[in-house]
Design a protein around this motif. Structure first.
Motif, PDB file in Angstrom:
ATOM      1  N   THR A   6       0.812  -1.217   0.000  1.00 19.23           N
ATOM      2  CA  THR A   6       0.000   0.000   0.000  1.00 19.23           C
ATOM      3  C   THR A   6       0.843   1.264   0.000  1.00 19.23           C
ATOM      4  N   CYS A   7       2.155   1.123   0.206  1.00 16.61           N
ATOM      5  CA  CYS A   7       3.017   2.299   0.143  1.00 16.61           C
ATOM      6  C   CYS A   7       4.394   1.896  -0.360  1.00 16.61           C
ATOM      7  N   HIS A   8       5.059   2.859  -0.982  1.00 16.64           N
ATOM      8  CA  HIS A   8       6.412   2.656  -1.516  1.00 16.64           C
ATOM      9  C   HIS A   8       7.281   3.821  -1.081  1.00 16.64           C
ATOM     10  N   ALA A   9       8.486   3.527  -0.698  1.00 15.82           N
ATOM     11  CA  ALA A   9       9.487   4.555  -0.437  1.00 15.82           C
ATOM     12  C   ALA A   9      10.727   4.194  -1.242  1.00 15.82           C
ATOM     13  N   VAL A  10      11.173   5.122  -2.097  1.00 16.48           N
ATOM     14  CA  VAL A  10      12.320   4.876  -2.966  1.00 16.48           C
ATOM     15  C   VAL A  10      13.321   6.011  -2.773  1.00 16.48           C
ATOM     16  N   TYR A  11      14.554   5.652  -2.427  1.00 17.02           N
ATOM     17  CA  TYR A  11      15.619   6.640  -2.279  1.00 17.02           C
ATOM     18  C   TYR A  11      16.552   6.519  -3.472  1.00 17.02           C
ATOM     19  N   GLY A  16      23.108  14.889  -9.628  1.00 13.04           N
ATOM     20  CA  GLY A  16      22.687  16.213  -9.158  1.00 13.04           C
ATOM     21  C   GLY A  16      22.199  16.238  -7.732  1.00 13.04           C
ATOM     22  N   GLY A  17      22.190  15.108  -7.071  1.00 13.13           N
ATOM     23  CA  GLY A  17      21.714  15.068  -5.698  1.00 13.13           C
ATOM     24  C   GLY A  17      20.850  13.852  -5.447  1.00 13.13           C
ATOM     25  N   SER A  18      20.272  13.791  -4.267  1.00 17.04           N
ATOM     26  CA  SER A  18      19.448  12.662  -3.865  1.00 17.04           C
ATOM     27  C   SER A  18      17.976  13.039  -3.909  1.00 17.04           C
ATOM     28  N   ARG A  19      17.150  12.010  -4.012  1.00 16.40           N
ATOM     29  CA  ARG A  19      15.715  12.248  -4.056  1.00 16.40           C
ATOM     30  C   ARG A  19      14.992  11.110  -3.356  1.00 16.40           C
ATOM     31  N   LEU A  20      14.026  11.455  -2.532  1.00 15.35           N
ATOM     32  CA  LEU A  20      13.188  10.469  -1.867  1.00 15.35           C
ATOM     33  C   LEU A  20      11.798  10.529  -2.481  1.00 15.35           C
ATOM     34  N   LYS A  21      11.359   9.401  -3.007  1.00 15.30           N
ATOM     35  CA  LYS A  21      10.023   9.311  -3.583  1.00 15.30           C
ATOM     36  C   LYS A  21       9.151   8.472  -2.657  1.00 15.30           C
ATOM     37  N   PHE A  22       7.963   8.975  -2.413  1.00 15.34           N
ATOM     38  CA  PHE A  22       7.067   8.286  -1.498  1.00 15.34           C
ATOM     39  C   PHE A  22       5.684   8.244  -2.120  1.00 15.34           C
ATOM     40  N   ALA A  38       4.521  14.525   4.635  1.00 17.42           N
ATOM     41  CA  ALA A  38       5.598  15.333   4.051  1.00 17.42           C
ATOM     42  C   ALA A  38       6.193  16.281   5.089  1.00 17.42           C
ATOM     43  N   ASP A  39       5.345  16.846   5.945  1.00 17.22           N
ATOM     44  CA  ASP A  39       5.853  17.752   6.977  1.00 17.22           C
ATOM     45  C   ASP A  39       6.669  16.992   8.012  1.00 17.22           C
ATOM     46  N   ASP A  40       6.233  15.775   8.362  1.00 18.48           N
ATOM     47  CA  ASP A  40       7.025  14.956   9.291  1.00 18.48           C
ATOM     48  C   ASP A  40       8.404  14.667   8.703  1.00 18.48           C
ATOM     49  N   LEU A  41       8.443  14.276   7.426  1.00 15.64           N
ATOM     50  CA  LEU A  41       9.726  13.984   6.785  1.00 15.64           C
ATOM     51  C   LEU A  41      10.601  15.235   6.719  1.00 15.64           C
TER      52      LEU A  41
END
Length: 199
Positions: A6-11, A16-22, A38-41
């Motif tokens: 039900t959820c995915h987290a991809v780092y 050019g830098g890092s990205r976290l996809k949620f 998003a505010d918690d993260l």
């Protein structure tokens, strides 16, 4: 939901830098829940950037409608009353006189010529805020009315008068349930009916 998480987290790390996809399935999180997440993260990331151990406020309490009603101690008679009131609102919703969208007569040229409003001047919002106490208006009310008028101009309506524009408006149900946070899907719909919207 049966075939995947039900959820995915991809780092991702890139040059050019890092990205976290949620990504979260809507069955377990609505738009407000995603903003909370998003505010918690953001707060966790900010703490780590400053070398501070993040203070993660984890709340694992269930956030279904039933669980929240139980947490507030809402009795069954009160729940039945809430359901009855909701049924009354839905049963009073009148059918829209909007024409069938498949028979829309507006063309792309009509829309390009300002047929449908694209922006709302700040002065209009200022007037709404100034008059909210005497008329009970909120900016959302005005936005919905403008949307209904634009829809009527593009789609048209049947010959009955006055015109009736019925809408289902998304609402955040957290406040009635006594909560402000939570990743659960705590949104719903309320019926709104506007009459004689030309005036």
């Amino acid at each position: 939901l049966r075939s995947g998480p039900t959820c995915h987290a991809v780092y991702e790390t890139r040059s050019g830098g890092s990205r976290l996809k949620f990504g979260v399935h809507h069955a377990i999180a609505d738009g407000v829940g995603l903003l909370v997440l998003a505010d918690d993260l953001r707060q966790i990331y900010r703490a780590l950037r400053h070398g501070v151990a993040p203070d993660v406020d984890v709340d694992w309490s269930p956030r279904s409608t039933g669980a929240l009603l139980d947490a507030r101690g809402i009795s069954w008679p009160d729940r039945l009353w809430i359901a009855w009131e909701a049924q009354q609102r839905w049963s009073a919703l009148r059918r829209s006189t909007h024409a069938d969208a498949r028979g829309a007569h507006a063309t792309g040229d009509d829309l390009a010529e300002g047929f449908c409003p694209r922006s709302i001047p700040a002065s209009l919002f200022d007037a709404v805020v100034a008059g909210e106490r005497e008329r009970g208006w909120r900016p959302n009310h005005v936005v919905l009315a403008l949307l209904a008028i634009a829809w009527l101009r593009v789609i048209g309506h049947e010959s009955t008068r006055p015109s009736t524009s019925s809408w289902l408006v998304g609402v955040n149900c957290r406040r009635p349930f006594g909560t402000s946070r939570g990743i659960g899907n705590l949104s719903g719909f309320e019926p709104v009916c506007l009459s004689d919207i030309e005036t």
